[in-house]
Enzyme design. Structure first.
Site, mmCIF file in Angstrom:
data_model
loop_
_atom_site.group_PDB
_atom_site.id
_atom_site.type_symbol
_atom_site.label_atom_id
_atom_site.label_comp_id
_atom_site.label_asym_id
_atom_site.label_seq_id
_atom_site.Cartn_x
_atom_site.Cartn_y
_atom_site.Cartn_z
ATOM 1 N N ALA A 64 -3.294 0.931 -7.472
ATOM 2 C CA ALA A 64 -2.817 2.160 -8.109
ATOM 3 C C ALA A 64 -3.952 3.157 -8.234
ATOM 4 O O ALA A 64 -5.111 2.774 -8.428
ATOM 5 C CB ALA A 64 -2.242 1.872 -9.492
ATOM 6 N N ASP A 65 -3.608 4.429 -8.118
ATOM 7 C CA ASP A 65 -4.570 5.494 -8.376
ATOM 8 C C ASP A 65 -4.394 6.064 -9.773
ATOM 9 O O ASP A 65 -5.341 6.577 -10.357
ATOM 10 C CB ASP A 65 -4.424 6.596 -7.329
ATOM 11 C CG ASP A 65 -5.056 6.190 -6.003
ATOM 12 O OD1 ASP A 65 -6.200 6.580 -5.773
ATOM 13 O OD2 ASP A 65 -4.417 5.454 -5.228
#
Length: 392
Positions: free
Chosen positions: A252-253
């Site tokens: 995930a960013d």
């Protein structure tokens, strides 16, 4: 031995140039925050945890090797300006902004101390950035362990024996300070003897899966197969049972407060496929990726990148028999003049996510289908035991 994408000693920083992988392993020296900004923007270094560490350490190197004013306040202002600049290199990745916030706080506190000098403020910043490097490796190993344990305990496939997993983009040692997040989960399954096979998606248009994840899997001698992004549905339908595929695990960013997750483009599609085929969809990310100030995915700014990343590909020449690493060519693969839309990320709604794997355990939704991510910040990671995984 796990790949090392970041090499650091006080006053010196090198990063593995990921644009040259998988065919060449070359390290670039990073001397300043400007060098780091360009390395991040050009994606020579990438992955939300890694860019935060590289940015932090680059400024540490710059501070270590320069003559600074003796006045603490002047050094503080210099550090603040550089941190603000570094954050603009990759706005979607919350880890970078989170690291900058923590480093600003350490700098502020140091500058406010009685008798503070420029040197003492520098030392406070450098020490804080070095601790981030140490913590990231430890956090990733815990993410891998918690995720692997959760999969073994909570998937139907695991009851039949070793499981297979599909992953997207690159979330391994190349995307972090070491070991990895989603790929760290796969590594942990492999070490435990609970992994049958790993599948990695190509991850167009930048091919992080085929260039980087495949490179790591081969390097670590983990049994693995590369598929194109468009093959994922067929993989789950046609080979899911025979390969005992338990689920899909991604990085995930940015994770919003409600669990909506921004990650590499194509993640959302994989979550839909997982739901349809009845396999688990898991997000692996350190707590630094969780942004409680962002209420939902609708508030996440999505970076759009140049169209040429879609229309052009670059790599060493292949003559049909041999690969010539000395000759790098760029090839057009699209009709000249066609318009291109190239968002770097998409947002996967929380309702499609079965669990969010952090360094302190796996967060599951409550009976009403709601993630309570604030609880992971109330937990001391050292107090979490494997038996409590999934209990947050």
């Amino acid at each position: 031995m796990v790949l090392q994408a970041i090499k650091y000693s006080r006053g010196q920083l090198e990063i593995l140039d990921q644009l040259k992988l998988p065919h060449a392993e070359e390290y670039d020296h990073i001397y300043s925050s400007t060098d780091a900004w360009h390395a991040i923007k050009e994606m020579r270094t990438r992955g939300a945890p890694a860019i935060a560490i590289v940015a932090a350490l680059a400024l540490a190197v710059e501070l270590t090797n320069m003559k600074l004013p003796s006045v603490a306040e002047e050094v503080k202002v210099f550090i603040f300006e550089k941190l603000d600049y570094l954050v603009t290199s990759r706005p979607t990745a919350v880890n970078l902004a989170d690291a900058a916030r923590k480093l600003r706080k350490a700098t502020e506190e140091s500058a406010a101390r009685q008798g503070a000098t420029g040197d003492s403020v520098r030392e406070a910043y450098v020490s804080a950035s070095e601790q981030m490097l140490i913590n990231d490796v430890s956090d990733n190993e815990n993410i891998g362990r918690h995720g692997a344990d959760w999969i073994v305990k909570n998937t139907t496939a695991a009851k039949k024996g070793p499981v297979s997993m599909l992953t997207h983009c690159n979330t391994g040692s190349l995307a972090t300070a070491g070991y990895g997040t989603a790929l760290g989960v796969i590594r942990s399954l492999h070490v435990q003897g609970n992994l049958k096979h790993a599948f990695c998606s190509e991850t167009r248009p930048y091919n992080q899966g085929s260039r980087l994840t495949a490179f790591e899997l081969v390097h670590d001698k983990i049994p693995a197969t590369l598929v194109t992004d468009s093959m994922a549905a067929a993989l789950l339908r046609l080979r899911g049972p025979s390969e005992n595929i338990a689920g899909i695990v991604v990085g995930a960013d940015r994770v919003a407060a409600n669990g909506d997750t921004a990650n590499k483009i194509g993640t959302y599609a994989l979550a839909i496929l997982a739901k349809h085929h009845g396999v688990k969809f898991l997000v692996a990310a350190p707590r630094t990726t969780i942004d409680l100030d962002t209420k939902s995915g609708a508030d996440i700014v999505i970076e759009e990148r140049p169209g040429i990343e879609v229309t052009l590909v670059k790599g060493p020449r292949h003559d049909g028999v041999n690969l010539d690493l000395a000759v790098i060519e760029t090839v057009s693969i699209a009709a000249n003049g066609i318009g291109v839309w190239n968002p770097a990320f998409d947002v996967t709604p929380a309702e499609l996510i079965d669990g969010i794997i952090t360094e302190v355990g796996v967060v599951e939704k409550d009976n009403e289908g709601v993630f309570h991510l604030d609880k992971v910040f109330e937990v001391d990671g050292s107090a979490i035991k494997p038996s409590t995984v999934g209990g947050i």
